[in-house]
Design an enzyme around this catalytic site. Structure first.
Site, PDB file in Angstrom:
ATOM      1  N   GLU A 197       0.829  -1.214   0.000  1.00 34.79           N
ATOM      2  CA  GLU A 197       0.000   0.000   0.000  1.00 34.79           C
ATOM      3  C   GLU A 197       0.862   1.262   0.000  1.00 34.79           C
ATOM      4  O   GLU A 197       0.608   2.210   0.753  1.00 34.79           O
ATOM      5  CB  GLU A 197      -0.961  -0.007   1.191  1.00 34.79           C
ATOM      6  CG  GLU A 197      -1.963  -1.155   1.163  1.00 34.79           C
ATOM      7  CD  GLU A 197      -3.011  -1.061   2.254  1.00 34.79           C
ATOM      8  OE1 GLU A 197      -2.812  -0.295   3.210  1.00 34.79           O
ATOM      9  OE2 GLU A 197      -4.034  -1.753   2.155  1.00 34.79           O
ATOM     10  N   GLU A 268      -6.603  -7.864  -0.843  1.00 29.54           N
ATOM     11  CA  GLU A 268      -7.193  -7.765   0.499  1.00 29.54           C
ATOM     12  C   GLU A 268      -8.676  -7.437   0.390  1.00 29.54           C
ATOM     13  O   GLU A 268      -9.042  -6.313   0.069  1.00 29.54           O
ATOM     14  CB  GLU A 268      -6.503  -6.691   1.355  1.00 29.54           C
ATOM     15  CG  GLU A 268      -5.110  -7.042   1.813  1.00 29.54           C
ATOM     16  CD  GLU A 268      -4.554  -6.034   2.818  1.00 29.54           C
ATOM     17  OE1 GLU A 268      -5.351  -5.285   3.427  1.00 29.54           O
ATOM     18  OE2 GLU A 268      -3.320  -5.989   2.985  1.00 29.54           O
TER      19      GLU A 268
END
Length: 845
Positions: A197, A268
């Site tokens: 991320e 995710e």
């Protein structure tokens, strides 16, 4: 003699040739076998391609340090039985290299063993390498010592950080290569991830951030390991990295791959919300998860990963700041590795339904129709063949919608997707749950909860400590991740003329802290404690005090709840007390931050002596607990292991805040005094893995920060999911288990495809009692059903006939089963069947 010698020589030569030929044949055979087991992993714009075959991948995050090696086999097995074919895990740098150059790959850190267990179960592995992982793990997985490297800046184009990162990355990947764990070597690792991320912080580092991402990409690509690599939440991921999505609804939020030759991957899909101390309960419904997955696959997605599939436990001090010890307990497999229904079963059925669509999804041409404002049809078909699969979506959250598709009408439930693997037959609807439900029970242990004989040892409050700083030392740097605790002491003088004499004027101590918590004493008297929260770490502690003329002594204990796990410039993040002042003096505010020197030390004496272990116990003098004790007290007692083989917990009723150990193993941080808005602790039960326990005389040690707690209220409990339920509507789609795909056609496995409710006990248990049954409009949830205004009187009788004494029972869900007199007192009500049964082993349970 010469003839015999010649014969022997010839015989020897023949044997050598034969053995050589045999060895050569065996070597060729082994090489052929090894070559056959090696799998090339590539990709295109549709999917990952493993050994030449396109795959739909259903993955679940399971983190090896968050459960024990003894738990791994059952967790992985249940994941596979839930329809997963891939396990995803982070690699935890600070677990494997807690001290620079000293590595740990044993116990819960045995990454190789974990991956080989996954391989043994015939599943793939996605390895998320970091170096930064976040994961609500202390310091985001980065080792503390990295902070102290001169000139270092984390996660940017910084020479020092890149040097240490490259060494770590190569060490882990070389280890995987040595163990032949990559798919290209015949192993299970099909996909890797570098960084995590990064787009969330990239802007802070500007061009250096872009340079760093390119460097990280080149690093793993240059190692030529034969697997693709991804970067999640990194839409500008450099080639050949695949940019992947994280979030709850990637079918709508993901802009898609940044190149046409890359597949749509979802790294995710959050199955719930992680919890922090002070949080009320939260959950994410399985209907919402199933909807999001079906939508993603309907829009060219071919890989989803559930984060988490099993959350587990943040043992010891491994959680990030304020994060609870229990992690992602609302995942399909709960903290103890038990199946959380219906989340587990409904997603399993979803995977079955998607597998029936496999050929159209991977080889068909996508088409989209928009028949109405809230309705959508997405389907894949191969022209000229019967290969076709459709997803009929209703985005109306209030009402069902009718969709006409290929000459037929389909009623789609509110905010749901129906899956038609042959473009005709509905085999699954995301909002209609036909799998069973369970409710978790914590049963007080009879064996473990004998009268406890608590002994206590109280820490000594430090007096003047050495130190030359006029500003309190930053707490992360002071503790160096060796402990949660850092002491601060100072002395200051107050002239008698500066003490207030006017009525109503009082003196106060004010401590402004950057987090996380603190305790304070003045002249040996306990003033109290204060703390921040996950959202607002900074806080001000203020307390009225009585000062004396002359010298006064202030002691503070700074308390950590873990290191930060996200954000830019983590190496420069600060916490602990920063501004200390005395208010109410006639001379004005006294700023102790600037006028006094501060002394420091770290940790508790009990920690340094290891009194949480059998060996360390003997190093201090323990006293019998008399019912009351000050803060900073250690409590110890012995207990027998709870009965059965079920998961075990300790319930921390009556306690405040601190740490728990069992037989020297760190169970985790507890914080009962930090109440949620509902007036309850965020977490009450703390998992004690069975591998921590002996049959008898287990040592329990607790370090408690707060005074006047009541350890006698604590107890041990065993965990089960013996409350099993069903909640099925008469208009629901029958289970996908009725269907299979043969010769490009979806076919029924049974002659009669009908709607049923299935109840199944775990292990060898059987249904011992029917606690609730209603065919009508019952309300509530598993563990708390009540009758509505409509109910078939024979409901319980029917369920008892079908289920009592059985390990598993199947109940037809239709009017004829429950309205045997053919009378329907509420004809206009769409009937629901709610059933709750209790599983057990009879008298032995």
């Amino acid at each position: 003699m010469r003839k015999h010698s010649l014969d022997r020589w010839l015989l020897t030569a023949v044997l050598v040739v034969l053995l050589s030929s045999s060895s050569s044949f065996a070597a060729k055979k082994d090489a052929k076998k090894k070559k056959k087991s090696n799998k090339e992993v590539t990709y295109d714009g549709t999917s990952l391609i493993i050994d030449g075959k396109r795959e739909l991948l259903y993955s679940g995050s399971i983190h090896y340090p968050r459960s024990t090696p003894e738990m791994w086999p059952s967790i992985i097995k249940r994941a596979k039985q839930g329809g997963l074919n891939t396990i995803q895990t982070y690699v935890f740098w600070n677990v494997h290299e807690p001290q620079q150059g000293k590595f740990n790959f044993s116990g819960r850190a045995d990454l190789v063993k974990f991956i080989k267990l996954i391989q043994k179960n015939g599943m793939y592995v996605t390895l998320r390498l970091g170096p930064f992982i976040q994961a609500e793990w202390t310091h985001g997985g980065l080792p503390y010592w990295l902070r102290e490297v001169p000139g270092i800046f984390f996660r940017t184009d910084n020479k020092q950080f890149k040097e240490h990162t490259e060494r770590y990355v190569r060490m882990i990947l070389d280890k995987m290569k040595e163990e032949r764990l990559f798919a290209s070597q015949g192993g299970p690792i099909i996909l890797g991830q570098i960084e995590n991320e990064y787009s969330a912080v990239q802007r802070a580092y500007k061009q250096d951030g872009l340079n760093y991402i390119k460097w990280a990409s080149n690093l793993v690509d240059s190692m030529k390991l034969g697997i693709p690599w991804v970067m999640c939440k990194q839409n500008d991921a450099p080639d050949p990295m695949i940019n992947a999505c994280n979030g709850r609804h990637c079918g709508d939020t993901f802009p898609g791959p940044n190149r046409e030759n890359k597949p749509s991957l979802w790294t995710e899909n959050w199955t719930t919300q992680f919890r922090v101390f002070g949080d009320p309960p939260t959950q994410r419904s399985v209907e919402d998860i199933a909807y999001s997955v079906a939508r993603f696959f309907s829009k060219n997605g071919t890989h989803v990963n559930y984060y988490m599939y099993h959350g587990g436990t943040n043992f010891g001090r491994t959680s990030a700041h304020y994060v609870t010890t229990r992690y992602y307990d609302d995942a399909p497999l709960d903290e103890y590795g038990l199946e959380k229904e219906p989340k587990y079963g409904h997603l399993k059925h979803l995977h079955n339904a998607l597998n029936l669509c496999k050929k159209p999804l991977l080889w068909g041409q996508p088409k989209t129709e928009k028949p109405g404002k809230d309705t959508e049809i997405r389907y894949y078909e191969q022209p000229g063949t019967k290969t076709c699969a459709a997803f009929l979506a209703n985005n109306n959250t209030e009402a069902a919608e009718t969709i006409k598709f290929k000459g037929r009408e389909y009623v789609i439930a509110p905010r749901s997707i129906s899956i038609l693997p042959d473009c005709k037959t509905v085999v699954y609807n995301t909002a209609q749950i036909v799998s069973q439900h369970t409710s978790r029970n914590f049963m007080k242990s009879k064996k473990a909860n004998k009268k406890f004989d608590f002994k206590v040892f109280t820490e000594t409050l430090p007096s003047k400590l050495e130190g030359n700083s006029y500003i309190p030392v930053e707490l992360y740097g002071l503790t160096k991740d060796k402990t949660d605790y850092g002491w601060y002491t100072t002395s200051f003088k107050v002239h008698k003329n500066h003490l207030p004499t006017k009525k109503g004027v009082k003196t106060f101590v004010r401590i402004a802290s950057l987090g996380h918590a603190l305790h304070a004493w003045l002249n040996g008297e306990y003033l109290g404690s204060g703390h921040g929260s996950h959202e607002e770490k900074s806080f001000v502690f203020q307390k009225q005090v009585t000062l004396k003329a002359g010298e006064n002594h202030l002691v503070m204990l700074g308390v950590l709840t873990g290191f930060p796990d996200s954000g830019s410039y983590m190496e420069h993040r600060y916490t602990g007390p920063r501004g200390i002042s005395i208010l109410g003096l006639t001379s004005g505010t006294l700023d102790l931050t600037e006028s006094s020197k501060w002394g420091n030390k770290i940790g508790m004496e009990g920690e340094k002596l290891g009194i949480h272990t059998e060996e360390g116990l003997k190093k201090v003098e323990w006293k019998k607990f008399t019912g009351k004790a000050p803060g900073l007290t250690w409590y110890q007692t012995y207990f027998d292991a709870p009965e059965s083989v079920s998961a075990a917990t300790i319930r921390m009723h009556g306690m405040g805040k601190g740490l728990i150990w069992v037989n020297g193993e760190g169970v985790g941080r507890y914080w009962q005094s930090f109440l949620s808005p509902l007036g309850q602790p965020t977490q009450i039960e703390y998992h004690i893995p069975r591998s921590f326990l002996k049959p008898k005389k287990n040592l329990l040690v607790i370090f408690e920060e707060e005074p006047n707690v009541k350890p006698e209220l604590m107890d041990f409990a065993i965990v089960n999911r013996d409350t099993v339920c069903s909640y099925v509507g008469e208009n629901y789609t029958p289970s996908v288990r009725h269907w299979t795909r043969k010769k490009d056609q979806v076919q029924a496995i049974t002659d009669n495809v009908s709607l049923t409710a299935t109840l199944k006990c775990s292990g060898t248990k059987k249904i011992a009692a029917v606690e609730f049954a209603s065919f009508g409009n019952p309300i509530g949830v598993c563990g708390n059903f009540t009758l509505g205004t409509c109910n078939a009187p024979v409901s319980k009788q029917v369920i008892e006939k079908h289920c009592l004494g059985k390990a598993e029972c199947v109940i037809p869900v239709n009017k004829s089963t429950f309205q045997q007199d053919k009378k329907d007192s509420c004809k206009n009500v769409v009937k629901m069947l709610a059933v709750q049964v209790k599983c057990g082993r009879g008298k032995k349970n």
